[in-house]
Design a protein around this motif. Structure first.
Motif, PDB file in Angstrom:
ATOM      1  N   SER A  21       1.030  -1.159   0.157  1.00  0.00           N
ATOM      2  CA  SER A  21       0.007   0.117  -0.117  1.00  0.00           C
ATOM      3  C   SER A  21       0.898   1.396  -0.114  1.00  0.00           C
ATOM      4  O   SER A  21       1.628   1.300   1.038  1.00  0.00           O
ATOM      5  CB  SER A  21      -0.932   0.117   1.192  1.00  0.00           C
ATOM      6  N   SER A  22       0.617   2.069  -1.092  1.00  0.00           N
ATOM      7  CA  SER A  22       1.351   3.566  -1.133  1.00  0.00           C
ATOM      8  C   SER A  22       1.069   4.127  -2.329  1.00  0.00           C
ATOM      9  O   SER A  22       0.004   3.644  -2.953  1.00  0.00           O
ATOM     10  CB  SER A  22       3.016   2.955  -1.271  1.00  0.00           C
ATOM     11  N   GLY A  23       1.536   5.304  -2.567  1.00  0.00           N
ATOM     12  CA  GLY A  23       1.160   5.852  -3.852  1.00  0.00           C
ATOM     13  C   GLY A  23       1.585   5.203  -5.012  1.00  0.00           C
ATOM     14  O   GLY A  23       1.034   5.378  -6.018  1.00  0.00           O
ATOM     15  N   LYS A  45      -3.394   1.925  -2.217  1.00  0.00           N
ATOM     16  CA  LYS A  45      -3.109   2.885  -1.204  1.00  0.00           C
ATOM     17  C   LYS A  45      -4.208   3.202  -0.230  1.00  0.00           C
ATOM     18  O   LYS A  45      -5.351   2.934  -0.365  1.00  0.00           O
ATOM     19  CB  LYS A  45      -3.052   4.225  -2.220  1.00  0.00           C
ATOM     20  N   ASN A 193       4.563  -2.355   9.363  1.00  0.00           N
ATOM     21  CA  ASN A 193       4.350  -1.155   8.891  1.00  0.00           C
ATOM     22  C   ASN A 193       5.602  -0.328   9.093  1.00  0.00           C
ATOM     23  O   ASN A 193       6.289  -0.556  10.194  1.00  0.00           O
ATOM     24  CB  ASN A 193       3.048  -0.449   9.508  1.00  0.00           C
ATOM     25  N   LEU A 213      11.993   6.222   2.713  1.00  0.00           N
ATOM     26  CA  LEU A 213      12.137   4.977   2.141  1.00  0.00           C
ATOM     27  C   LEU A 213      12.927   3.856   3.164  1.00  0.00           C
ATOM     28  O   LEU A 213      13.815   4.642   3.865  1.00  0.00           O
ATOM     29  CB  LEU A 213      12.722   4.756   0.912  1.00  0.00           C
ATOM     30  N   SER A 214      12.824   2.746   3.079  1.00  0.00           N
ATOM     31  CA  SER A 214      13.562   1.767   4.043  1.00  0.00           C
ATOM     32  C   SER A 214      14.593   1.294   3.389  1.00  0.00           C
ATOM     33  O   SER A 214      15.093   1.713   2.430  1.00  0.00           O
ATOM     34  CB  SER A 214      12.565   0.584   4.103  1.00  0.00           C
ATOM     35  N   SER A 241       6.827  -7.206   5.431  1.00  0.00           N
ATOM     36  CA  SER A 241       6.932  -5.896   4.728  1.00  0.00           C
ATOM     37  C   SER A 241       8.022  -5.130   5.669  1.00  0.00           C
ATOM     38  O   SER A 241       8.020  -5.401   6.828  1.00  0.00           O
ATOM     39  CB  SER A 241       5.578  -5.392   4.919  1.00  0.00           C
ATOM     40  N   GLY A 242       8.707  -4.321   4.907  1.00  0.00           N
ATOM     41  CA  GLY A 242       9.808  -3.720   5.747  1.00  0.00           C
ATOM     42  C   GLY A 242      11.110  -4.142   5.222  1.00  0.00           C
ATOM     43  O   GLY A 242      11.648  -5.249   5.929  1.00  0.00           O
ATOM     44  N   GLY A 243      11.936  -3.567   4.240  1.00  0.00           N
ATOM     45  CA  GLY A 243      13.283  -3.874   3.880  1.00  0.00           C
ATOM     46  C   GLY A 243      13.330  -4.987   2.900  1.00  0.00           C
ATOM     47  O   GLY A 243      14.552  -5.566   2.833  1.00  0.00           O
ATOM     48  N   HIS A 245      14.062  -5.983  -0.175  1.00  0.00           N
ATOM     49  CA  HIS A 245      14.654  -5.107  -1.517  1.00  0.00           C
ATOM     50  C   HIS A 245      15.141  -5.950  -2.450  1.00  0.00           C
ATOM     51  O   HIS A 245      15.639  -5.616  -3.556  1.00  0.00           O
ATOM     52  CB  HIS A 245      15.738  -4.316  -0.901  1.00  0.00           C
ATOM     53  N   LEU A 263       6.133  -5.334  -1.279  1.00  0.00           N
ATOM     54  CA  LEU A 263       7.440  -4.423  -1.722  1.00  0.00           C
ATOM     55  C   LEU A 263       6.987  -3.173  -1.765  1.00  0.00           C
ATOM     56  O   LEU A 263       5.984  -2.836  -2.580  1.00  0.00           O
ATOM     57  CB  LEU A 263       7.691  -5.091  -3.068  1.00  0.00           C
ATOM     58  N   CYS A 264       7.656  -2.082  -1.330  1.00  0.00           N
ATOM     59  CA  CYS A 264       7.472  -0.756  -1.522  1.00  0.00           C
ATOM     60  C   CYS A 264       8.665   0.101  -1.828  1.00  0.00           C
ATOM     61  O   CYS A 264       8.846   0.500  -3.165  1.00  0.00           O
ATOM     62  CB  CYS A 264       6.845   0.032  -0.183  1.00  0.00           C
ATOM     63  N   SER A 265       9.424   0.273  -0.879  1.00  0.00           N
ATOM     64  CA  SER A 265      10.894   1.037  -1.028  1.00  0.00           C
ATOM     65  C   SER A 265      11.592   0.954  -2.449  1.00  0.00           C
ATOM     66  O   SER A 265      12.020   1.347  -3.033  1.00  0.00           O
ATOM     67  CB  SER A 265      11.730   1.198   0.008  1.00  0.00           C
ATOM     68  N   TYR A 268       9.823   1.972  -5.414  1.00  0.00           N
ATOM     69  CA  TYR A 268      10.133   3.567  -5.321  1.00  0.00           C
ATOM     70  C   TYR A 268      11.552   3.787  -5.985  1.00  0.00           C
ATOM     71  O   TYR A 268      11.994   4.763  -6.815  1.00  0.00           O
ATOM     72  CB  TYR A 268       9.806   4.150  -4.103  1.00  0.00           C
TER      73      TYR A 268
HETATM   74  C1  LIG Z   1       5.842   6.819   0.083  1.00  0.00           C
HETATM   75  C2  LIG Z   1       5.004   5.908   0.956  1.00  0.00           C
HETATM   76  C3  LIG Z   1       3.623   5.821   1.052  1.00  0.00           C
HETATM   77  C4  LIG Z   1       3.179   4.899   1.908  1.00  0.00           C
HETATM   78  N1  LIG Z   1       1.633   4.797   1.978  1.00  0.00           N
HETATM   79  C5  LIG Z   1       1.134   3.665   2.728  1.00  0.00           C
HETATM   80  C6  LIG Z   1      -0.038   3.729   2.762  1.00  0.00           C
HETATM   81  O1  LIG Z   1      -1.046   4.470   2.363  1.00  0.00           O
HETATM   82  N2  LIG Z   1      -0.744   2.693   3.698  1.00  0.00           N
HETATM   83  C7  LIG Z   1      -0.062   1.891   4.339  1.00  0.00           C
HETATM   84  O2  LIG Z   1      -0.556   0.916   4.802  1.00  0.00           O
HETATM   85  N3  LIG Z   1       1.342   1.749   4.016  1.00  0.00           N
HETATM   86  C8  LIG Z   1       1.903   2.862   3.489  1.00  0.00           C
HETATM   87  N4  LIG Z   1       3.289   2.846   3.537  1.00  0.00           N
HETATM   88  C9  LIG Z   1       4.155   1.888   4.112  1.00  0.00           C
HETATM   89  C10 LIG Z   1       4.569   0.519   2.948  1.00  0.00           C
HETATM   90  O3  LIG Z   1       3.172   0.228   2.488  1.00  0.00           O
HETATM   91  C11 LIG Z   1       5.565  -0.534   3.697  1.00  0.00           C
HETATM   92  O4  LIG Z   1       4.675  -0.928   4.553  1.00  0.00           O
HETATM   93  C12 LIG Z   1       6.600   0.313   4.258  1.00  0.00           C
HETATM   94  O5  LIG Z   1       7.038   1.229   3.372  1.00  0.00           O
HETATM   95  C13 LIG Z   1       7.704  -0.876   4.483  1.00  0.00           C
HETATM   96  O6  LIG Z   1       7.845  -1.571   3.361  1.00  0.00           O
HETATM   97  P1  LIG Z   1       9.312  -1.179   2.646  1.00  0.00           P
HETATM   98  O7  LIG Z   1      10.522  -1.537   3.104  1.00  0.00           O
HETATM   99  O8  LIG Z   1       9.254  -2.021   1.158  1.00  0.00           O
HETATM  100  O9  LIG Z   1       9.144   0.204   2.108  1.00  0.00           O
HETATM  101  C14 LIG Z   1       3.975   3.781   2.527  1.00  0.00           C
HETATM  102  C15 LIG Z   1       5.191   3.904   2.407  1.00  0.00           C
HETATM  103  C16 LIG Z   1       5.977   4.722   1.705  1.00  0.00           C
HETATM  104  C17 LIG Z   1       7.597   4.817   1.541  1.00  0.00           C
END
Ligand SMILES: Cc1cc2nc3c(=O)[nH]c(=O)nc-3n(C[C@H](O)[C@H](O)[C@H](O)COP(=O)(O)O)c2cc1C
Length: 325
Positions: A21-23, A45, A193, A213-214, A241-243, A245, A263-265, A268
């Motif tokens: 979940s994110s942009g 998101k 989260n 970003l993580s 979730s979290g790291g 990569h 996957l998020c960061s 990005y």
């Molecule tokens: C720019 C950005 C926007 C995020 N928006 C949301 C969100 O709307 N809802 C949510 O549950 N988590 C949100 N997150 C958290 C991510 O879903 C994720 O849990 C967190 O970044 C850890 O994962 P990563 O290490 O892959 O980034 C967001 C993270 C980032 C970086």
């Protein structure tokens, strides 16, 4: 023939790489591209409970960081709700992978009625991101955890689609909470989260956002707690979730008991084109190790003796930190 299919929270995924979940998942076009890039599922998101409650002014008064309140006042509109339902409907229409809706919440209040509309819009599941920091001097230990249970209980009473709970890192005992969430019908747990990172600009003497970003080293929290939780609380699926990569991080997460990773960061930082090479690397590793499907190595390295987790932690701490000059 390598089979990357996995089951997470009652959903059938063609592979374990979920876009978090994110942009990145905030429009139908982006979601279509993520599916083409190889994603196994998408978490949309988040809609915030404040958006549902339209409590912008109230939130503004309570905001700890001033710009946080202004942001909410400017960005919360009633239209957000119909837009969100449209995002679910259109993403479902245009993508064949599971579409998971997401609500960022912290109270067990009227907003919960809205989850019926999310189900009606066609979401395959709902992820609850229960996000709040507890800073009252009168806080009673365990209140926050109880709040998770009542939010989930209330949500579960309204909808039939699977409910996934995404937890924050600051919990005394995630295992006990997960056990209670499972008892209340949670189908999946996401650990963890990422909280807003507080930092200070010492030139301007202002609060600023830390690194959004993580980094790959953040994975350690998920590995620890999925490893311990999956060994203790079964009948519930886990996602890291979290790291996450890299393919290696996804493999480690599955080894400790995750059914999938979010996957998020990494997306990005490197774009969604990172997904296919990650899948290929997972396949190559599975071939090398003689695994044909995910279930053959899922949980292979979860905690062996959970009762010793504390002793293990303390002895490793003693070994690495007290011997270091
Ligand atoms: C720019 C950005 C926007 C995020 N928006 C949301 C969100 O709307 N809802 C949510 O549950 N988590 C949100 N997150 C958290 C991510 O879903 C994720 O849990 C967190 O970044 C850890 O994962 P990563 O290490 O892959 O980034 C967001 C993270 C980032 C970086």
């Amino acid at each position: 023939m390598i089979d990357l299919r996995t089951e997470f929270a009652g959903l059938h995924l063609k592979n374990p790489l979920i876009v978090s979940s994110s942009g990145l998942t905030g429009s139908v076009e982006k979601n279509e591209r993520l599916e083409l890039a190889g994603a196994g599922a998408i978490v949309l998101k988040s809609l915030f409970e404040e958006q549902i409650m339209l409590k912008a002014e109230q939130t503004n008064e309570q905001a700890y960081i001033p710009e946080g309140g202004n942001f909410l006042t400017e960005h919360i509109h009633e239209k957000d709700l119909s837009d969100y339902l449209k995002l679910i409907q259109e993403s479902k229409k245009n993508c064949s992978i599971p579409i998971i809706a997401s609500i960022n919440c912290c109270t067990d209040t009227e907003w919960i009625e809205f989850v019926r509309k999310i189900e009606q819009a066609g979401a395959d599941a709902l992820e609850l991101n229960i996000l709040s920091i507890q800073a009252s001097p009168y806080y009673e230990c365990g209140e926050f955890e109880k709040n998770h249970i009542s939010i989930l209980k209330n949500v579960k009473s309204k909808i039939r689609i699977p409910v996934i709970v995404k937890l924050g890192t600051h919990l005394t005992n995630p295992v006990s909470l997960i056990n209670k969430l499972r008892a209340q019908g949670a189908e999946g747990i996401v650990l963890f989260n990422r909280l807003y990172q507080t930092d200070i600009d010492i030139k301007k003497l202002e609060y600023i956002s830390g690194e959004v970003l993580s980094s790959p080293s953040d994975l350690t929290a998920s590995l620890r707690w999925i490893g311990i939780s999956s060994a203790t609380v079964s009948n519930i699926d886990y996602a890291a979730s979290g790291g996450v990569h890299s393919a290696e991080a996804a493999i480690k997460s599955i080894l400790v008991g995750a059914s999938a990773v979010e996957l998020c960061s990494v997306i990005y930082k490197t774009g969604s084109q990172c997904i296919r090479p990650m899948l290929k690397t997972i396949e190559n590793w599975m071939t090398e190790k003689g695994f044909e499907n995910i279930s053959q190595f899922k949980g292979l390295m979860r905690a062996k003796d959970v009762n010793c987790a504390n002793m293990y932690e303390r002895t490793q701490f003693l070994r690495y930190f007290s011997e270091r000059e």
